[in-house]
Write an enzyme that holds these catalytic residues in place. Structure first.
Site, PDB file in Angstrom:
ATOM      1  N   THR A 215      17.419  -7.118   0.883  1.00  0.00           N
ATOM      2  CA  THR A 215      17.061  -8.536   1.001  1.00  0.00           C
ATOM      3  C   THR A 215      16.075  -8.939  -0.085  1.00  0.00           C
ATOM      4  OG1 THR A 215      15.892 -10.138   2.418  1.00  0.00           O
ATOM      5  CG2 THR A 215      15.294  -7.840   2.670  1.00  0.00           C
TER       6      THR A 215
ATOM      7  N   TYR B 233       9.674  -7.350   9.136  1.00  0.00           N
ATOM      8  CA  TYR B 233      11.040  -7.314   8.601  1.00  0.00           C
ATOM      9  C   TYR B 233      11.041  -6.962   7.120  1.00  0.00           C
ATOM     10  CZ  TYR B 233      15.499  -9.026   6.805  1.00  0.00           C
ATOM     11  OH  TYR B 233      16.697  -9.131   6.151  1.00  0.00           O
TER      12      TYR B 233
END
Length: 355
Positions: free
Chosen positions: A131, A174
């Protein structure tokens, strides 16, 4: 890519999800067998499995299991010719509520995949879905506000986006868990000779996406607008993202596998790039044009780790992976609107009616 076989299955963890099912469909259409490994924890993903089975029959294998189950995972990896690791806890907001679960899925689950491959000892390739959150919130960059969008004042970033040389800076549980997994995948190429590649994704959208407020926000915006419901913007809506059609993302995953001998041990930014950079407000104007009615907006505070701007510099991926031109964002969003209107059987203006 060496040793390709149409008999040995290709394993996709998280294969019932949005990107996973699109990737599976492409591989199956090329004649491969695909093994989907998925806990089916997200609402609606069983529909993706049914869709794949309806199109490709018994060449679709489903293993319903958690990525934290080492025995089931090792069995699924055992005869795979390649592994695409997409299974993850995918929401920043969820990681803030339950960081331990986020850790166990994203770091522990990735280590389980890597160890299963290391135990095999035969250089089975792994492509990992990372990501852009590994670069942090980019608060050190200066921005100007132009036409409802944050624009970097640094001319290099303004012209090309954020490159892979950008220092890693993990924010939120995250960001930490995906970033640590990203680094584990790269190190297993260095330390153990496992051919791996990492794709650091920006915002992927497209057919098959049933987005929520926490993940898949392009589809979420469209669904709310098509249903005539209000949309909440966190922050001021001038945030900029480079959105990428899922067909282009699938191209990159498959090309990473095909060219693994050349790109092993590398991480690449994967996004729409400057040509597909759009602020949330601009996207909502486009959605209003598509639906024929103004979108009803409400506003809330900024969320943890939110970037005012992220546009990926995709030149390295385009060069090394030999990627095709990207779908233009206005065209891709209109296509997704048509698909969602048909899928949800919504009464919509002709601008987004099913073709």
């Amino acid at each position: 890519m060496t040793g390709t076989s149409f008999d040995a299955p290709i394993l996709i963890t998280g294969g019932a999800g949005f990107i996973g099912s699109n990737l599976a469909d492409r591989l199956l259409s090329e004649g491969h067998r695909v093994r989907l490994y998925d806990a089916l924890a997200r609402d609606g993903v069983e529909r993706n499995v049914d869709w794949l089975r309806g199109r490709h029959g018994d060449r679709v294998e489903l293993v319903v299991a958690d990525i934290r189950d080492r025995d089931r995972l090792s069995s699924a990896v055992a005869d795979a010719q390649a592994v695409f690791h997409l299974a993850a806890q995918v929401a920043v907001t969820t990681s803030m509520l339950d960081p331990r679960d986020d850790f166990e899925i994203n770091i522990g689950g990735t280590l389980n995949v890597l160890e299963a491959l290391r135990t095999r000892g035969d250089a089975t390739p792994l492509i990992f879905a990372s990501t852009n959150k590994v670069y942090g919130d980019l608060t050190d960059l200066d921005f100007a506000l132009e036409d409802e969008a944050y624009v970097p004042t640094d001319p290099e970033i303004r012209d090309h986006g954020v490159g892979e040389a950008r220092p890693l800076d993990f924010h939120t549980p995250y960001g930490v868990s995906k970033g640590a997994a990203d680094q584990y995948v790269l190190d297993y190429a260095r330390s153990f000779g496992i051919p791996t590649a990492v794709l650091r994704m920006s915002c992927i959208y497209g057919r098959g996406q049933m987005g929520t407020e926490d993940q898949g926000w392009v589809a979420h915006f469209l669904i709310r607008a098509l249903e005539g419901k209000p949309i909440t913007l966190y922050g001021d809506g001038h945030q900029v993202r480079d959105i990428l059609d899922v067909s282009n993302a699938v191209d990159a995953y498959i090309q990473s596998w095909r060219r693994i001998a050349e790109v092993s041990g590398r991480a690449y930014n994967l996004g729409g790039g400057p040509a597909n950079a759009v602020s949330l407000r601009r996207l909502l104007h486009h959605i209003g044009d598509l639906t024929g009615r103004e979108v009803d907006l409400t506003f809330a505070d900024w969320r943890a780790g939110d970037q005012r701007y992220f546009v990926a510099d995709t030149r390295a991926a385009e060069r090394d992976l030999h990627l095709a031109p990207k779908v233009a964002w206005r065209e891709g969003v209109a296509e997704l609107a048509r698909w969602l209107a048909a899928e949800r059987r919504l009464n919509t203006p002709m601008g987004v009616a099913a073709e």
